[in-house]
Scaffold this active site. Structure first.
Site: not given
Ligand code: ACO
Length: 336
Positions: A130, A263, A293
Site C-alpha cells: 500500500c 492511503h 482499500n
C-alpha cells in the site's frame, strides 16, 4: 529517448511536478449489502452497519475474470496523459506500483508499456504494497532530477479481489480493485518538495500473502492474511512521523498543508492521522467509502478524484501518505 546521465548539474531540473492525473475503476460496483448477501449465502455473517462503522467503506469495485492490473493501469495512464496533454512517445520512464501483477514476470510496467505502444524507455514495477505509489513517485522524482528521464508515468494498479479470502470476513470486506496514474515531469518550479520512505521487515507477518509458485504449483497460502489491530496501531504512528519528517525536510509546517491524501485503508486510521497533525477532516481527501482499500492504487485514485472534482487546485500543497505490508510507509509533500 533517455537524456544522457552526463548532463551538467547546472542544466538538471530543480523539481519534478505532476502534469496530469488519471484513474480507472472496474465496471462492477459491489455495495456492502451485496457483498454481505453473497457471504451470507455461504454462512459467513457480516453487515453494512459493521463494515461502515469499523472502516467507513460502503462499496468497492471488482474486476471481471478477463481484466488484469495492466488493463486498469492502461486506462488510468491514458487518462493522465490526456490531462497532461502528452502523447505516449513523450513518456521516457514507466514505474508501476502493484502487489497484484498480471504474471510472475515480466513486470506489469512492461505489459503496460507495450499496450500503450511505447518502445525503449525503462519500465519496472515497485513492490511496496500500500506504500507502493509513494515509493514509485520518490524513485521517479529522483530519476528525473538526476537526468535519467524527463517525463514519467507513475502508476498504482491493483486487482486485490484476486488475492482475497472471501471466507475471511475480517479482510475480504476491506479491499477493492482500481488504478490511478500521474504524469510526472521535469520542472524549474515546484513540484515535489520532499519525500520520506521507510520499511521495517520485522513486521512481515502482520500483513502478507504468504504463498508462492514453485515447481508448477502454488506453495503456501496465496490469499491475504492480516492482523488488523497490529496494522492499525503501527499505521497511525508511522503516518504521523512520516508527515512530520517530510514537512521538516521541506521547511514547512502542518498549517501549510491544503490537502492530506492518505492511503485509503480505513476511515479511522485517516481520522486519527488528521487529528495528530491537527488537520480538520475537510482537508482530508476521502474515497475509501466508495473504493475500499485499493492498496497501491488508492492514493493516485483519490488524487485524481479530488483534482477532477475541482477541490484540488494548481498551487495547493498536498501531503501524500502511504502505509502497508512490509511493513512499509512513506510520505511525499508537493505543490500541485
Ligand atoms: N463483519 C462482522 N463482524 C466481523 C467482521 C465483519 N466483516 N470482521 C470481523 N468481525 C468480528 C470479529 O470476528 C470479532 O468478533 P468476536 O469479537 O466475536 O471475535 C469482532 O468483529 C471484532 O474483531 P476485530 O478484528 O477485533 O475488529 P476490529 O475492531 O479490530 O476491526 C478492522 C477490524 C476493521 C480490520 C480493524 O482492525 C482495522 O481497522 N485495522 C486496520 C487494518 C486495515 O485497515 N487494514 C487494511 C489493509 S492494511 C493497509 O492498507 C495499511
Amino acid at each position: 529517448m533517455n537524456p544522457s546521465l552526463s548532463i551538467p548539474a547546472s542544466s538538471l531540473p530543480k523539481f519534478t511536478r505532476i502534469a496530469g492525473t488519471g484513474s480507472m475503476l472496474p465496471v462492477r460496483r459491489v455495495s456492502n449489502a451485496e457483498l454481505a448477501a453473497e457471504m451470507g449465502a455461504r454462512g459467513i455473517e457480516t453487515s453494512d452497519d459493521w463494515i461502515v462503522e469499523r472502516t467507513g467503506i460502503r462499496a468497492r469495485y471488482f474486476v471481471d475474470a478477463d481484466t488484469g492490473a495492466s488493463d486498469l493501469a492502461v486506462g488510468a495512464a491514458r487518462h493522465a496523459m490526456d490531462a497532461a496533454a502528452c502523447k505516449p512517445e513523450d513518456i521516457d520512464l514507466i514505474i508501476l506500483a502493484t502487489s497484484t501483477p498480471d504474471m510472475v514476470f515480466p513486470s506489469t510496467a512492461c505489459i503496460v508499456q507495450s499496450k500503450l505502444g511505447i518502445v525503449g524507455c525503462p519500465a519496472f514495477d515497485v513492490q511496496a504494497v500500500c506504500s507502493g505509489f509513494v515509493y514509485a513517485l520518490t524513485v521517479a522524482d529522483a530519476m528525473i532530477r538526476t537526468g535519467t528521464a524527463r517525463r514519467a508515468l507513475v502508476i498504482g494498479a491493483e486487482v486485490f479481489s484476486r488475492i482475497l479470502d472471501f471466507n475471511d470476513r475480517g479482510t475480504c470486506v476491506l479491499f477493492g480493485d482500481g488504478a490511478g496514474a500521474v504524469v510526472l515531469e521535469a520542472s524549474d518550479a515546484p513540484g515535489l518538495l520532499a519525500t520520506d520512505l521507510h520499511a521495517d521487515g520485522r513486521h512481515v507477518g502482520i500483513l502478507c500473502v504468504p504463498g508462492t509458485v514453485s515447481g508448477g504449483q502454488v506453495l503456501g497460502d496465496p490469499l491475504l492474511k492480516m492482523d488488523g489491530q497490529a496494522v492499525f496501531k503501527l499505521a497511525v504512528g508511522v503516518l504521523e512521523a512520516a508527515a512530520r519528517a517530510t514537512l521538516a525536510k521541506a521547511g514547512r509546517s502542518e498549517a501549510d498543508i491544503d490537502w492530506l491524501i492518505p492511503h485509503q485503508a480505513n476511515i479511522r486510521i485517516m481520522q486519527s492521522t488528521a487529528r495528530r497533525l491537527k488537520l480538520p477532516m475537510d482537508k482530508v481527501v476521502v474515497t475509501v467509502d466508495e473504493h475500499g482499500n485499493t492498496s497501491a492504487a488508492s492514493i493516485p485514485l483519490a488524487l485524481d478524484v479530488a483534482v477532477r472534482s475541482g477541490r484540488i487546485k494548481r498551487g495547493d500543497t498536498l501531503m501524500l501518505e502511504g502505509v502497508g505490508g512490509g511493513f512499509t510507509w512513506g510520505a511525499v509533500l508537493l505543490d500541485y
